[in-house]
Design an enzyme around this catalytic site. Structure first.
Site, PDB file in Angstrom:
ATOM      1  CD  GLN A  78       4.235  -4.225   2.618  1.00 46.62           C
ATOM      2  OE1 GLN A  78       4.293  -5.429   2.793  1.00 46.62           O
ATOM      3  NE2 GLN A  78       3.401  -3.474   3.290  1.00 46.62           N
ATOM      4  CG  PHE A  79       5.589   0.917  -2.878  1.00 53.09           C
ATOM      5  CD1 PHE A  79       5.369   2.241  -2.510  1.00 53.09           C
ATOM      6  CD2 PHE A  79       4.494   0.159  -3.274  1.00 53.09           C
ATOM      7  CE1 PHE A  79       4.108   2.796  -2.534  1.00 53.09           C
ATOM      8  CE2 PHE A  79       3.224   0.703  -3.315  1.00 53.09           C
ATOM      9  CZ  PHE A  79       3.025   2.024  -2.939  1.00 53.09           C
ATOM     10  CB  THR A  80       4.071   0.722   1.945  1.00 55.15           C
ATOM     11  OG1 THR A  80       3.994  -0.654   2.337  1.00 55.15           O
ATOM     12  CG2 THR A  80       3.068   1.007   0.832  1.00 55.15           C
TER      13      THR A  80
END
Length: 148
Positions: A78-80
C-alpha cells in the site's frame, strides 16, 4: 517502511472478483515502502510483528504473540501510506518508494515473515485490490521505521 497492522478474525484480498489471498485469525498488514528502506528495516519489522503481544491469554490480557495463537498473516502492499496531504486536496505520493524498488522490498519482507514459520498470504503488488477484514478488538497498530 510503514505498516498498519490490524488484528483480524479473518481477512482476504481480491483482484477481479477472485480471491488471491485469505487468512483466518491473525494480522492484516498494509505495507508501504520508501526508497531509503533497508534490510535492517525489514528485520526490525519482522521481529516487532512476530513478537507483538496483542492476543489474549487465559485471563483476557494482551499477552500472546501471533506464534503462540497459531495466527496467520495477510500482507498487502500500500504505497498510499506515504501520502503527503499538507498542500491542496490531492495527495502527493513522492515519498513512496519507486515501484521497482518497493516491489523488491515488499517481497523480501514477505519472505522474511515466511522464514519465521508463519503462514503468509499476500496481495499482488501494483494491482487494484479489494481488501476485506473482520477487525478483532479492534486492534490497530502503526509501525514506521523512520520513527523507531
Amino acid at each position: 517502511m510503514k505498516i498498519v497492522l490490524q488484528r483480524t478474525l479473518e481477512a482476504s484480498v481480491e483482484i477481479d472478483n477472485q480471491t488471491i489471498g485469505q487468512i483466518n485469525h491473525g494480522f492484516l498488514l498494509l505495507v508501504g515502502v520508501s526508497d531509503d528502506d533497508t534490510q535492517q528495516d525489514i528485520d526490525y519489522l519482522v521481529r516487532k510483528i512476530t513478537q507483538l503481544r496483542v492476543f489474549e491469554d487465559e485471563q483476557g490480557r494482551l499477552n500472546l504473540n501471533i506464534n503462540e495463537v497459531a495466527g496467520q498473516i495477510l500482507s498487502v502492499s500500500q504505497f498510499t501510506l506515504f501520502a503527503d496531504t499538507k498542500k491542496g486536496n490531492r495527495p502527493s505520493f513522492t515519498k513512496a518508494g519507486s515501484p521497482d524498488f518497493a516491489k523488491i522490498m515488499y517481497n523480501k519482507f514477505n519472505t522474511s515473515l515466511q522464514n519465521t514459520g508463519l503462514y503468509v498470504a499476500t496481495g499482488q503488488f501494483g494491482e487494484n485490490m479489494k481488501v476485506s477484514l473482520v477487525n478483532d478488538g479492534p486492534v490497530t497498530i502503526i509501525f514506521d521505521t523512520h520513527d523507531k
